[in-house]
Write an enzyme that holds these catalytic residues in place. Structure first.
Site, PDB file in Angstrom:
ATOM      1  N   SER A  69     -55.922   5.395  46.734  1.00  0.00           N
ATOM      2  CA  SER A  69     -57.254   5.028  46.250  1.00  0.00           C
ATOM      3  C   SER A  69     -58.160   4.931  47.465  1.00  0.00           C
ATOM      4  CB  SER A  69     -57.162   3.685  45.536  1.00  0.00           C
ATOM      5  OG  SER A  69     -58.368   2.994  45.657  1.00  0.00           O
ATOM      6  N   ALA A 126     -65.736  -8.701  39.579  1.00  0.00           N
ATOM      7  CA  ALA A 126     -67.105  -8.928  39.116  1.00  0.00           C
ATOM      8  C   ALA A 126     -67.145  -9.420  37.676  1.00  0.00           C
ATOM      9  CB  ALA A 126     -67.909  -7.642  39.238  1.00  0.00           C
ATOM     10  N   GLY A 127     -65.996  -9.632  37.069  1.00  0.00           N
ATOM     11  CA  GLY A 127     -65.994 -10.054  35.673  1.00  0.00           C
ATOM     12  C   GLY A 127     -66.137  -8.868  34.735  1.00  0.00           C
ATOM     13  N   LEU A 128     -65.970  -7.633  35.243  1.00  0.00           N
ATOM     14  CA  LEU A 128     -66.074  -6.445  34.383  1.00  0.00           C
ATOM     15  C   LEU A 128     -64.701  -5.828  34.135  1.00  0.00           C
ATOM     16  CD1 LEU A 128     -69.283  -4.811  35.858  1.00  0.00           C
ATOM     17  CD2 LEU A 128     -69.038  -6.260  33.846  1.00  0.00           C
ATOM     18  N   SER A 129     -63.665  -6.596  34.505  1.00  0.00           N
ATOM     19  CA  SER A 129     -62.317  -6.207  34.126  1.00  0.00           C
ATOM     20  C   SER A 129     -61.800  -4.954  34.825  1.00  0.00           C
ATOM     21  CB  SER A 129     -62.322  -5.997  32.612  1.00  0.00           C
ATOM     22  OG  SER A 129     -61.125  -6.361  32.110  1.00  0.00           O
ATOM     23  N   SER A 130     -62.161  -4.809  36.080  1.00  0.00           N
ATOM     24  CA  SER A 130     -61.686  -3.640  36.824  1.00  0.00           C
ATOM     25  C   SER A 130     -60.162  -3.670  36.945  1.00  0.00           C
ATOM     26  CB  SER A 130     -62.317  -3.596  38.213  1.00  0.00           C
ATOM     27  OG  SER A 130     -62.011  -4.775  38.913  1.00  0.00           O
ATOM     28  N   SER A 131     -59.587  -4.855  37.076  1.00  0.00           N
ATOM     29  CA  SER A 131     -58.138  -4.914  37.265  1.00  0.00           C
ATOM     30  C   SER A 131     -57.404  -4.532  35.980  1.00  0.00           C
ATOM     31  CB  SER A 131     -57.713  -6.290  37.766  1.00  0.00           C
ATOM     32  OG  SER A 131     -58.183  -7.276  36.896  1.00  0.00           O
ATOM     33  N   ASP A 174     -59.353  -8.069  27.479  1.00  0.00           N
ATOM     34  CA  ASP A 174     -59.756  -6.989  28.372  1.00  0.00           C
ATOM     35  C   ASP A 174     -59.019  -5.697  28.026  1.00  0.00           C
ATOM     36  OD1 ASP A 174     -60.997  -9.141  29.455  1.00  0.00           O
ATOM     37  OD2 ASP A 174     -59.706  -9.291  31.210  1.00  0.00           O
ATOM     38  N   TYR A 226     -58.797 -21.038  36.555  1.00  0.00           N
ATOM     39  CA  TYR A 226     -58.682 -20.405  35.227  1.00  0.00           C
ATOM     40  C   TYR A 226     -57.495 -21.011  34.473  1.00  0.00           C
ATOM     41  CZ  TYR A 226     -57.997 -16.550  31.872  1.00  0.00           C
ATOM     42  OH  TYR A 226     -57.839 -15.794  30.736  1.00  0.00           O
TER      43      TYR A 226
HETATM   44  C1  GLA Z   1     -60.597 -13.116  32.066  1.00  0.00           C
HETATM   45  C2  GLA Z   1     -59.341 -12.822  31.247  1.00  0.00           C
HETATM   46  C3  GLA Z   1     -59.667 -12.657  29.775  1.00  0.00           C
HETATM   47  C4  GLA Z   1     -60.488 -13.850  29.272  1.00  0.00           C
HETATM   48  C5  GLA Z   1     -61.673 -14.123  30.200  1.00  0.00           C
HETATM   49  C6  GLA Z   1     -62.422 -15.371  29.817  1.00  0.00           C
HETATM   50  O1  GLA Z   1     -61.443 -12.011  32.055  1.00  0.00           O
HETATM   51  O2  GLA Z   1     -58.715 -11.662  31.728  1.00  0.00           O
HETATM   52  O3  GLA Z   1     -58.486 -12.493  29.022  1.00  0.00           O
HETATM   53  O4  GLA Z   1     -59.672 -14.974  29.132  1.00  0.00           O
HETATM   54  O5  GLA Z   1     -61.270 -14.247  31.545  1.00  0.00           O
HETATM   55  O6  GLA Z   1     -62.978 -15.224  28.561  1.00  0.00           O
END
Ligand code: GLA
Length: 390
Positions: A69, A126-131, A174, A226
C-alpha cells in the site's frame, strides 16, 4: 491530496505481471444517525460513500499473502489457520484479520494466498470506517482467490468478530454498510435479525463529512474509551434486569433510568435508549422529506453523545456549531467520536455556502486543512456486494 495510483498499476509495479488480475472495492461509510448503539443490537442509519478501498490482486499457488500500500508499505506473511496479531497499530493486522475471517468461510480447503495492491481514497482514523472497508475488501479478495462466494449473512457472521482481532469491540454497522448499501440510499440496518432496508435519500439533501483535524486512532487510546462506553451501557442494562436494549425500550426507559445512580452507567443507558428512538424518527423524517425534522434529530444526537456518552471533543463541538452558523440543517459527530469527522446535513443548494462557511469559521485557523481530504461531499454509493461494484 496527492493523486492515487491505480491499484492494478501498483500491483504490477510491486509484484510483477503475475496471472489474471482481479479487483475488489469496499466503500467507507458515514453514519447519519444511531451512534454507539449497534453493539447493543439496535438499528442504525449509515450510508456507504463514494470513497473506498480498492484491492487489485493475483492469486498465488501457495499460502503466502503479500500486500503493498502506498502510504503503509509492504507486508508478507504465511496464511496459517492460527494467525496471531502483528505489532499493535500495524496495518498488517487488518490483512491478518481478513485472513482469519476468510479461512473460517473457506473451511479447511487448500488455501491460496495473494499478491495484492491496496489503494484507498478514504482518510484513515476519521470516523469514515476506512479500517472496516480494508477488512471487507481484503476478505472479499481472499475469498475470490479461493473460489468462495459468501453471502451477506455469512460475511456478517464473521466480519465484526474479525475486527476484534485488531482490538476494537465494535458492532456490525460498518461492515453491513460497506457490503450492502445501495446507491442513492441510506441503509437502515437492523441486527436482530440482520436486515438492511434501503431508504432513498431525497434528491436535494446533501451531506458533508467534515474532519475535525483531530484523529481518532481506533487501535490507540480511543479504543479503551470506546470499550468503556460499551461496558457502561451493558452494565446498566444488567443492573436494571433487562435481557436486551430492545426489551428496555419496549418499557419506559426514562423511568427505568431513575433507579440507576447518576454517573456513566445511567448516562449511557439514557443515550442508548434515546438514540434508538431518534433513529426511528429520522427514518420517518427522511421518508417524509422533512429536512428540518431530520436536522433537528442530528443535533439532538450530537448533544446526547457530548453530554451523556461524553465521546465528543471541543473541536467536534466547535465544528458542529460552525456548520450550523454556516446554514446547515443539522450536524453531529459521526463514528466512534473522540476526534474524527462530523456529518453535516444541508439542502444541496445551500452546500456551497455551508462549505465556504466551514472553511471560514473552522478551517481557516487550522493550517493542516486540505479540502480534498478533510471536507468531503458524502454521496450515497453502492456497497461492495452490489452488482455495479463487480
Ligand atoms: C465505530 C464502530 C461501529 C460503531 C461506531 C459508533 O465506528 O466500528 O461499530 O459502534 O463506532 O456508533
Amino acid at each position: 491530496m496527492q493523486a492515487l495510483p491505480d491499484a492494478r498499476e501498483l500491483l504490477a509495479r510491486t509484484f510483477g505481471a503475475g496471472g489474471e488480475t482481479w479487483l475488489v472495492h469496499a466503500p467507507g461509510r458515514v453514519n447519519l444517525i444511531g451512534e454507539h448503539i449497534d453493539y447493543h443490537g439496535l438499528a442504525v442509519l449509515p450510508m456507504a460513500i463514494g470513497r473506498r478501498v480498492r484491492v487489485a490482486f493475483h492469486r498465488r499457488d501457495d499460502r503466502t499473502i503479500r500486500a503493498a500500500s502506498v502510504g503503509y508499505g509492504r507486508r508478507e506473511f504465511a496464511w496459517t489457520p492460527d494467525l496471531a496479531p502483528a505489532a499493535a497499530g500495524d496495518w498488517e493486522n487488518y490483512l491478518r484479520a481478513a485472513a482469519r475471517v476468510a479461512s473460517v468461510l473457506c473451511g479447511e480447503r487448500d488455501l491460496r494466498g495473494v499478491d495484492a495492491a491496496v489503494v484507498s481514497d478514504l482518510p484513515a482514523a476519521a470516523g469514515l470506517s476506512s479500517s472496516s472497508a480494508l477488512l471487507v475488501a481484503f476478505t472479499l479478495a481472499l475469498l475470490r482467490a479461493n473460489g468462495r462466494r459468501a453471502t451477506f449473512e455469512e460475511l456478517m457472521e464473521v466480519l465484526p468478530e474479525g475486527e476484534q482481532f485488531v482490538g476494537t469491540r465494535g458492532g456490525g454497522m460498518d461492515h453491513a454498510a460497506s457490503l450492502a448499501s445501495r446507491a442513492g440510499c441510506a441503509s437502515l440496518i437492523e441486527f436482530e435479525p440482520l436486515s438492511v432496508r434501503p431508504i432513498p435519500v431525497p434528491e436535494d439533501w446533501g451531506f458533508l463529512a467534515a474532519h475535525s483535524l483531530e484523529t481518532a486512532e481506533k487501535s490507540g487510546g480511543a479504543r479503551h474509551e470506546y470499550n468503556l462506553r460499551r461496558q457502561a451501557g451493558a452494565t446498566a442494562l444488567a443492573r436494571l434486569g433487562f435481557a436486551s436494549y430492545r426489551a428496555a425500550i419496549a418499557g419506559r426507559p426514562e423511568e427505568s433510568a431513575q433507579s440507576l445512580d447518576p454517573g456513566p452507567e445511567r448516562d449511557s443507558f439514557l443515550h442508548v435508549t434515546s438514540e434508538a428512538a431518534r433513529v426511528k424518527q429520522a427514518v420517518d423524517a427522511m421518508v417524509r422529506q422533512d429536512a428540518a425534522g431530520f436536522g433537528h434529530l442530528l443535533l439532538e444526537s450530537h448533544a446526547s453523545l457530548r453530554d451523556r456518552l461524553k465521546v465528543s471533543s471541543p473541536a467536534l463541538d466547535r465544528l458542529v456549531e460552525a456548520a450550523m452558523e454556516s446554514g446547515a440543517a443539522g450536524a453531529r459527530l459521526t463514528g466512534a467520536g473522540f476526534g474524527g469527522c462530523a456529518v453535516v446535513f444541508c439542502r444541496k443548494p445551500d452546500m456551497p455556502a455551508v462549505r465556504r462557511g466551514l472553511i471560514e469559521r473552522y478551517y481557516r485557523a487550522r493550517p493542516r486543512f486540505d479540502e480534498e481530504r478533510h471536507l468531503i461531499e458524502a454521496v450515497p454509493g453502492p456497497g461492495a456486494l452490489c452488482p455495479e461494484m463487480a
